[in-house]
Design a protein around this motif. Structure first.
Motif, PDB file in Angstrom:
ATOM      1  N   ALA A  34      57.170  82.164  63.371  1.00 37.23           N
ATOM      2  CA  ALA A  34      56.344  83.085  64.156  1.00 37.23           C
ATOM      3  C   ALA A  34      56.128  82.553  65.572  1.00 37.23           C
ATOM      4  CB  ALA A  34      55.006  83.302  63.459  1.00 37.23           C
ATOM      5  N   ALA A  35      55.968  81.227  65.692  1.00 40.88           N
ATOM      6  CA  ALA A  35      55.799  80.629  67.016  1.00 40.88           C
ATOM      7  C   ALA A  35      57.071  80.771  67.846  1.00 40.88           C
ATOM      8  CB  ALA A  35      55.426  79.155  66.865  1.00 40.88           C
TER       9      ALA A  35
ATOM     10  N   ALA B  90      59.278  83.166  67.485  1.00 40.72           N
ATOM     11  CA  ALA B  90      59.346  84.587  67.832  1.00 40.72           C
ATOM     12  C   ALA B  90      58.406  84.906  68.991  1.00 40.72           C
ATOM     13  CB  ALA B  90      58.994  85.440  66.609  1.00 40.72           C
ATOM     14  N   TRP B  91      57.198  84.346  68.961  1.00 45.74           N
ATOM     15  CA  TRP B  91      56.235  84.573  70.038  1.00 45.74           C
ATOM     16  C   TRP B  91      56.791  84.066  71.374  1.00 45.74           C
ATOM     17  CZ3 TRP B  91      51.884  87.353  70.184  1.00 45.74           C
ATOM     18  CH2 TRP B  91      51.034  87.183  71.282  1.00 45.74           C
ATOM     19  N   ALA B  92      57.413  82.882  71.354  1.00 43.55           N
ATOM     20  CA  ALA B  92      58.008  82.344  72.579  1.00 43.55           C
ATOM     21  C   ALA B  92      59.147  83.233  73.070  1.00 43.55           C
ATOM     22  CB  ALA B  92      58.509  80.928  72.327  1.00 43.55           C
TER      23      ALA B  92
ATOM     24  N   ILE C  69      59.438  86.432  72.585  1.00 41.59           N
ATOM     25  CA  ILE C  69      58.839  87.651  73.132  1.00 41.59           C
ATOM     26  C   ILE C  69      58.368  87.413  74.572  1.00 41.59           C
ATOM     27  CG2 ILE C  69      56.849  89.191  72.927  1.00 41.59           C
ATOM     28  CD1 ILE C  69      57.137  88.891  69.871  1.00 41.59           C
ATOM     29  N   GLY C  70      57.760  86.260  74.801  1.00 40.80           N
ATOM     30  CA  GLY C  70      57.313  85.930  76.146  1.00 40.80           C
ATOM     31  C   GLY C  70      58.461  85.853  77.129  1.00 40.80           C
TER      32      GLY C  70
ATOM     33  N   THR D  34      58.649  87.951  61.303  1.00 39.23           N
ATOM     34  CA  THR D  34      59.391  87.901  62.566  1.00 39.23           C
ATOM     35  C   THR D  34      60.039  89.244  62.898  1.00 39.23           C
ATOM     36  OG1 THR D  34      61.345  87.010  61.418  1.00 39.23           O
ATOM     37  CG2 THR D  34      59.799  85.428  62.391  1.00 39.23           C
TER      38      THR D  34
ATOM     39  N   MET E 151      57.418  91.284  64.493  1.00 38.50           N
ATOM     40  CA  MET E 151      57.093  90.803  65.835  1.00 38.50           C
ATOM     41  C   MET E 151      58.180  91.158  66.847  1.00 38.50           C
ATOM     42  SD  MET E 151      55.545  87.011  64.967  1.00 38.50           S
ATOM     43  CE  MET E 151      55.230  86.634  66.702  1.00 38.50           C
TER      44      MET E 151
END
Length: 255
Positions: A32-33, A35-37, A39-40, A127, A130
Motif C-alpha cells: 500500500a505504501a 502504491a501511495w508513492a 500515486i504521488g 492496491t 488504490m
C-alpha cells in the motif's frame, strides 16, 4: 494425530512463529505504501507521462516478504529442536521418525497455505483499489490463476525451509541456502549468456507462478519455456525434494 497436535502446540507457543506471521502480513501495508508513492508520482507527472505510466503487480513485488518469512519458520521448526536438544525427546517418543517430520510439514505448510492467500489476495484488492483510475489494473478474473499460484509458493517456501533445516540442522546454514537458492542463483542465471539463461530461468521459483497460470511472460526477467503442467510439477519438487532429503538425513543420523 497426537504428533500433529504436539507440533501445532510447539509452533504456536514460540514467539518467533507469531513474529514471522506478523512480518508476512506486513507485506500488505508495504504494498500500500508503494502504491501511495506511485500515486504521488503519477499526480505530479505531465499528461504525456501519465498516458504511458505503468506499475508492476504489487502483490508479486512484495511476495518475497511472506515467502522468506515462512521459509525461515520452516527452518526454525526443526533446527530450534536440534539446537536445544528437544529433538531427542521428540524422536524418543516417535521412534519411526518420519511422522515427526510429516507433522511439522503439515503445520508449517498449513500456515503457509493460510498466510499466502491472505497476503496475496488482500494486497491485490487494496492496491487495485488504490491504483484504479491512474494505472492499468488487470481484473480479478484475469489475475486469479496467477494470484493462486503465487499464494501457493508461500507454503512451498515453508516446506523448502523445513527440508533444508532437517538436512543441515543449522538455522544459519539452512537460511543461507534458502536465500541463495531462490534469490542469489536467479540473479546469476539471469546474467548467463544464451542459450543457458532462459532454460535455467524458466525453472527458477520466481518464474513458476506465471508459467503455471499461462500468463504473458514477454516482460519477464525469467525464462518462459515451461508449459503450465510442467511448471506445476517443478513447483512441487521445490518442496518435495528437500523434504525427502531431510527425511533421509533424519533417518540415517543420530539426533
Amino acid at each position: 494425530m497426537n504428533v500433529l497436535a504436539a507440533e501445532w502446540v510447539k509452533a504456536r507457543s514460540v514467539r518467533s512463529s507469531w513474529l514471522l506471521v506478523g512480518l508476512s502480513l506486513g507485506a500488505v501495508p508495504l504494498a500500500a505504501a508503494i502504491a501511495w508513492a506511485a500515486i504521488g508520482m503519477y499526480d505530479a507527472a505531465s499528461p504525456p507521462m501519465r498516458r504511458t505510466a505503468r506499475i508492476a503487480e504489487l502483490e508479486e513485488v512484495v511476495l518475497i516478504v511472506p515467502q522468506l518469512c515462512m521459509g525461515v519458520m520452516g527452518v526454525l521448526a526443526i533446527t530450534s529442536e536440534y539446537a536445544t536438544g528437544l529433538i531427542r525427546t521428540s524422536l524418543a517418543l516417535v521412534p519411526r521418525r518420519w511422522p515427526v517430520l510429516m507433522a511439522k510439514s503439515a503445520v508449517v505448510g498449513g500456515l503457509g497455505l493460510v498466510v499466502g492467500p491472505v497476503v496475496v489476495f488482500v494486497t491485490y484488492a487494496v492496491t487495485a483499489a488504490m491504483l484504479a483510475g491512474r494505472f492499468p489494473v488487470a481484473s480479478f478474473g484475469e489475475r486469479l490463476s496467477t494470484l493462486v499460484a503465487s499464494a501457493v509458493t508461500v507454503a512451498v517456501f515453508a516446506l523448502l525451509g523445513l527440508g533444508l533445516g532437517a538436512l543441515l540442522r543449522s538455522a544459519a546454514a539452512a537460511i543461507a541456502v534458502l536465500v541463495g537458492l531462490v534469490y542469489v542463483i536467479p540473479i546469476v542465471v539471469g546474467n548467463l549468456p544464451e542459450p543457458w539463461s532462459e532454460p535455467l530461468g524458466s525453472v527458477m521459483i520466481g518464474a513458476l507462478p506465471r508459467e503455471i497460470a499461462g500468463a504473458d511472460l514477454t516482460s519477464s526477467v525469467y525464462g518462459a519455456l515451461l508449459p503450465p503442467p510442467v511448471a506445476g510439477v517443478v513447483l512441487v519438487l521445490y518442496a518435495v525434494v528437500p523434504l525427502a532429503a531431510g527425511l533421509a538425513a533424519v533417518h540415517h543420523r543420530d539426533a
